[in-house]
Write a protein that holds these residues in place. Structure first.
Motif, PDB file in Angstrom:
ATOM      1  N   UNK A 201       0.895  -1.121   0.155  1.00 31.41           N
ATOM      2  CA  UNK A 201      -0.144  -0.006  -0.017  1.00 31.41           C
ATOM      3  C   UNK A 201       0.958   1.268   0.030  1.00 31.41           C
ATOM      4  N   UNK A 202       0.614   2.248  -0.822  1.00 26.71           N
ATOM      5  CA  UNK A 202       1.520   3.168  -0.990  1.00 26.71           C
ATOM      6  C   UNK A 202       0.802   4.669  -0.957  1.00 26.71           C
ATOM      7  N   UNK A 236     -13.315 -11.094  14.391  1.00 31.03           N
ATOM      8  CA  UNK A 236     -12.699 -12.202  14.144  1.00 31.03           C
ATOM      9  C   UNK A 236     -12.948 -12.759  12.803  1.00 31.03           C
ATOM     10  N   UNK A 237     -13.620 -11.851  11.677  1.00 32.47           N
ATOM     11  CA  UNK A 237     -13.948 -12.216  10.599  1.00 32.47           C
ATOM     12  C   UNK A 237     -13.101 -11.943   9.588  1.00 32.47           C
ATOM     13  N   UNK A 238     -13.119 -12.527   8.612  1.00 33.41           N
ATOM     14  CA  UNK A 238     -12.051 -12.422   7.217  1.00 33.41           C
ATOM     15  C   UNK A 238     -12.612 -11.310   6.371  1.00 33.41           C
ATOM     16  N   UNK A 239     -11.858 -10.563   5.895  1.00 32.71           N
ATOM     17  CA  UNK A 239     -12.178  -9.202   5.047  1.00 32.71           C
ATOM     18  C   UNK A 239     -11.178  -9.015   3.799  1.00 32.71           C
ATOM     19  N   UNK A 240     -11.513  -8.634   2.716  1.00 34.22           N
ATOM     20  CA  UNK A 240     -10.467  -8.277   1.614  1.00 34.22           C
ATOM     21  C   UNK A 240      -9.932  -7.078   2.053  1.00 34.22           C
ATOM     22  N   UNK A 241      -8.684  -6.803   1.979  1.00 36.69           N
ATOM     23  CA  UNK A 241      -8.069  -5.603   2.418  1.00 36.69           C
ATOM     24  C   UNK A 241      -7.142  -4.977   1.190  1.00 36.69           C
ATOM     25  N   UNK A 242      -7.704  -4.542   0.236  1.00 36.86           N
ATOM     26  CA  UNK A 242      -7.012  -3.759  -0.872  1.00 36.86           C
ATOM     27  C   UNK A 242      -8.153  -2.673  -1.101  1.00 36.86           C
ATOM     28  N   UNK A 243      -7.285  -1.662  -1.852  1.00 38.78           N
ATOM     29  CA  UNK A 243      -8.284  -0.614  -2.455  1.00 38.78           C
ATOM     30  C   UNK A 243      -7.771   0.133  -3.610  1.00 38.78           C
ATOM     31  N   UNK A 244      -8.366   0.555  -4.512  1.00 41.80           N
ATOM     32  CA  UNK A 244      -7.916   1.126  -5.886  1.00 41.80           C
ATOM     33  C   UNK A 244      -6.924   2.454  -5.354  1.00 41.80           C
ATOM     34  N   UNK A 245      -7.109   3.172  -4.340  1.00 43.20           N
ATOM     35  CA  UNK A 245      -6.302   4.493  -4.212  1.00 43.20           C
ATOM     36  C   UNK A 245      -5.095   4.116  -3.696  1.00 43.20           C
ATOM     37  N   UNK A 246      -4.903   3.268  -2.669  1.00 40.89           N
ATOM     38  CA  UNK A 246      -3.591   2.992  -2.064  1.00 40.89           C
ATOM     39  C   UNK A 246      -2.822   1.546  -2.310  1.00 40.89           C
ATOM     40  N   UNK A 247      -3.626   0.701  -2.957  1.00 42.40           N
ATOM     41  CA  UNK A 247      -2.677  -0.562  -3.043  1.00 42.40           C
ATOM     42  C   UNK A 247      -2.129  -0.502  -4.584  1.00 42.40           C
TER      43      UNK A 247
END
Length: 362
Positions: A201-202, A236-247
Motif C-alpha cells: 500500500x502506497x 474475528x471475521x475475514x475481509x478483503x483488504x486492498x483498495x484502488x487508491x492506495x494498493x
C-alpha cells in the motif's frame, strides 16, 4: 458549531524533524483493540437508543437517541463493537460534537492519526478538513475513488469519525462497501489464492499532489505491506483488504497477475450493489466506520454546491491474517435462520386466523 466561522486550516504547523532534518513519522499504533470483548448484546448502548434502522441486513445502521458527546465508557466500547460488526454506523443531529468532543470520542478507541498531507485544523491537528472549496482541487477534498483510510501506513486506521458541517442542497452522498461480504462471496479457489498473498500500500497519490501543486507534507509518506485478506480483531471475521487508491501491487505474483487480481477485486467493490450502503448527509450528521472491513467513496455529484466536513481517524493495529478466522457469513447464519423462523411464524398465524374466520362464516 455549524454557524460559527470556519477555523483556519493549518498552513504553518511546526513540523517535527529528526536530527538529520527528515520528517518524523507521525503515525501511531493502538495499544489495545477497542470493542473487543464488549457485551455481545450491547445492552448499555441500546438502552439509550430510541430507534434503530438497519440500512441493509449486513452493513449500515442508523441509531437515534444517542448523543456521541455523552457516551459512557461501556457504551463507547459497545459502539466500537457494533461498528466493527455493521461496518458503518450513522447518527443525526450531533450539533454538540464540537472539535473537543470529536477528538475525545476518537481517543477512547485509540491514538489519533495525524495525516501527513490533508489540511488540518490549526488548533487541533488531529482534526482534518474535507472541504470542496479548498485549492488545489484534489481527490481528498471530493473523493470519487474507493479506499480505506490511510492504508499505506504501517498501523493504518481502525475507525474514522466524520461529521459534515455544511452540506450541498443536493448530492454529496457517501457510499460504503462491505469487505466481509466481498470475501464471503468469492469462490473457494480464489479465497485460497488470496489468503496467501500480501500487497504493498502506497501514498503515491499524495506524492503526486505534492509534485503537481507544491504542497507541503506534515509527516512521512509511507509504503507498507499488508495481507490481502485481513482478520478483523474485534469480530474475528475475514475481509478483503486492498483498495484502488492506495494498493499499488500484489507482491507474490507477476505484475500482470497483480493487475488482474486488483482489477477484479476493485470491480467487485464498485459494482456489487448488495455489498453497498449509501448515506445522505444532513447538517451535523456523523458517520463512524471500520476501515479494516469496509471501503468508502464520496460521490462528486454536488457542484457547484459546497460541502465541508471534519474527520478524526483512529490508528489501529498492524494488519494480520489468521487462517482460523471466522466469517460474517457464518456468523450471520443464526440471525438469518431467526428471521426466517419469525417470518414463517407470522405467515402461519395469518393462515390460521384466515382458516378460523372462514370456519365461522361457513
Amino acid at each position: 458549531m455549524s454557524s460559527a466561522p470556519a477555523p483556519a486550516v493549518a498552513a504553518n504547523i511546526v513540523l517535527p524533524v529528526n536530527e538529520d532534518g527528515s520528517l518524523v513519522d507521525r503515525n501511531t499504533v493502538a495499544t489495545r483493540v477497542a470493542g473487543k470483548g464488549a457485551d455481545p448484546e450491547k445492552k448499555a448502548l441500546f438502552a439509550s437508543v430510541i430507534k434503530r434502522i438497519d440500512y441493509t441486513p449486513k452493513i449500515g445502521t442508523e441509531l437515534h437517541g444517542i448523543r456521541l458527546s455523552q457516551l459512557t465508557e461501556q457504551q463507547s466500547e459497545e459502539l466500537a463493537a457494533l461498528i466493527a460488526e455493521r461496518g458503518v454506523v450513522f447518527f443525526r443531529d450531533q450539533d454538540d460534537l464540537d472539535y473537543k468532543e470529536h477528538i475525545k470520542l476518537g481517543r477512547r478507541w485509540g491514538p489519533l492519526h495525524l495525516h501527513p498531507l490533508v489540511p488540518q485544523v490549526k488548533e487541533n491537528p488531529e482534526v482534518i478538513v474535507l472541504d470542496s472549496r479548498l485549492s488545489p482541487p484534489s481527490r481528498f477534498n471530493t473523493n470519487d475513488s474507493w479506499h480505506s483510510d490511510v492504508s499505506f501506513d504501517t498501523y493504518p486506521a481502525s475507525y474514522s469519525i466524520l461529521k459534515f458541517e455544511q452540506i450541498p442542497e443536493s448530492g454529496g452522498d457517501t457510499i460504503w462497501s462491505n469487505g466481509y461480504e466481498l470475501y464471503d462471496n468469492l469462490s473457494q479457489p480464489i479465497k485460497d489464492l488470496l489468503e496467501g498473498l500480501t500487497a504493498t500500500h502506497s501514498s503515491d497519490i499524495f506524492k503526486v499532489q505534492i509534485a503537481n501543486h507544491g504542497l507541503k507534507a506534515f509527516g512521512k509518506l509511507n509504503d507498507s505491506v499488508h495481507p490481502v485478506i485481513r482478520t478483523n480483531p474485534v469480530t474475528g471475521w475475514k475481509s478483503v483488504y486492498t483498495n484502488p487508491v492506495f494498493t499499488r501491487e500484489i507482491n507474490e505474483v507477476t505484475p500482470q497477475e497483480s493487475k488482474w487480481i486488483l482489477d477484479y477485486i476493485n470491480n467487485l467493490v464498485a459494482i456489487k450493489l448488495q455489498y453497498q450502503v449509501r448515506f445522505h448527509w444532513q447538517p451535523n450528521s456523523v458517520a463512524i466506520w471500520d476501515n479494516r472491513s469496509t471501503f468508502h467513496t464520496g460521490v462528486p455529484d454536488f457542484r457547484p454546491y459546497h460541502r465541508r466536513g471534519v474527520r478524526v481517524t483512529v490508528s489501529g493495529e498492524k494488519p494480520y491474517y489468521d487462517p482460523n478466522s471466522g466469517t460474517q457469513a457464518k456468523a450471520w447464519e443464526a440471525t438469518a435462520n431467526a428471521i426466517v423462523a419469525k417470518q414463517e411464524a407470522v405467515e402461519k398465524a395469518r393462515q390460521e386466523a384466515e382458516a378460523t374466520a372462514s370456519a365461522k362464516t361457513a
